[in-house]
Design a protein around this motif. Sequence first.
Motif, PDB file in Angstrom:
ATOM      1  N   ILE A  24       0.843  -1.199   0.000  1.00 41.05           N
ATOM      2  CA  ILE A  24       0.000   0.000   0.000  1.00 41.05           C
ATOM      3  C   ILE A  24       0.879   1.249   0.000  1.00 41.05           C
ATOM      4  CG2 ILE A  24      -1.626   1.368   1.366  1.00 41.05           C
ATOM      5  CD1 ILE A  24      -2.884  -1.311   2.266  1.00 41.05           C
ATOM      6  N   GLU A  25       1.925   1.248   0.820  1.00 43.76           N
ATOM      7  CA  GLU A  25       2.819   2.412   0.858  1.00 43.76           C
ATOM      8  C   GLU A  25       3.409   2.693  -0.518  1.00 43.76           C
ATOM      9  OE1 GLU A  25       5.631   1.804   4.016  1.00 43.76           O
ATOM     10  OE2 GLU A  25       4.070   1.893   5.548  1.00 43.76           O
ATOM     11  N   GLU A  26       3.808   1.649  -1.223  1.00 43.82           N
ATOM     12  CA  GLU A  26       4.345   1.819  -2.577  1.00 43.82           C
ATOM     13  C   GLU A  26       3.271   2.344  -3.529  1.00 43.82           C
ATOM     14  OE1 GLU A  26       6.137  -1.857  -3.845  1.00 43.82           O
ATOM     15  OE2 GLU A  26       7.505  -1.882  -2.141  1.00 43.82           O
ATOM     16  N   GLU A  27       2.068   1.789  -3.425  1.00 43.67           N
ATOM     17  CA  GLU A  27       0.972   2.241  -4.279  1.00 43.67           C
ATOM     18  C   GLU A  27       0.612   3.700  -3.991  1.00 43.67           C
ATOM     19  OE1 GLU A  27      -2.476  -0.368  -5.052  1.00 43.67           O
ATOM     20  OE2 GLU A  27      -1.374  -1.883  -3.918  1.00 43.67           O
ATOM     21  N   VAL A  28       0.652   4.084  -2.719  1.00 45.04           N
ATOM     22  CA  VAL A  28       0.362   5.468  -2.339  1.00 45.04           C
ATOM     23  C   VAL A  28       1.380   6.401  -2.995  1.00 45.04           C
ATOM     24  CG1 VAL A  28       0.445   7.111  -0.406  1.00 45.04           C
ATOM     25  CG2 VAL A  28      -0.913   5.018  -0.209  1.00 45.04           C
ATOM     26  N   GLU A  29       2.652   6.048  -2.907  1.00 41.23           N
ATOM     27  CA  GLU A  29       3.701   6.876  -3.516  1.00 41.23           C
ATOM     28  C   GLU A  29       3.493   7.020  -5.022  1.00 41.23           C
ATOM     29  OE1 GLU A  29       7.622   5.522  -2.477  1.00 41.23           O
ATOM     30  OE2 GLU A  29       7.178   5.588  -0.336  1.00 41.23           O
ATOM     31  N   LYS A  30       3.198   5.918  -5.683  1.00 37.58           N
ATOM     32  CA  LYS A  30       2.974   5.954  -7.132  1.00 37.58           C
ATOM     33  C   LYS A  30       1.740   6.775  -7.480  1.00 37.58           C
ATOM     34  CE  LYS A  30       5.101   1.455  -7.998  1.00 37.58           C
ATOM     35  NZ  LYS A  30       4.859   0.061  -8.371  1.00 37.58           N
TER      36      LYS A  30
END
Length: 83
Positions: A24-30
């Motif tokens: 989720i953290e990676e998806e949020v950044e993207k």
Amino acid sequence: QLDHTSRKKAANEVKSRLRRLQDIEEEVEKTEARIEHTEKDINSYGRDYEKLLELYEQKKALQNKLDDLLKEWADLDAIQQVD
């Protein structure tokens, strides 16, 4: 007292939640980066109303996705805090 199978299952659930939190953290950044890029595009398409409408719809969809991701992250984080 938990038996070995129950402890292993609980540990796997914790690991799964931690992996999902990282995802989720990676998806949020993207998603945040895509929103920023879309905002820049909006600023550069000044009078092309059709393109602006398309970009505003794209930004709205990205913002909804971001909101959903942040809610899921908060829910999972709350569960992790309990465990």
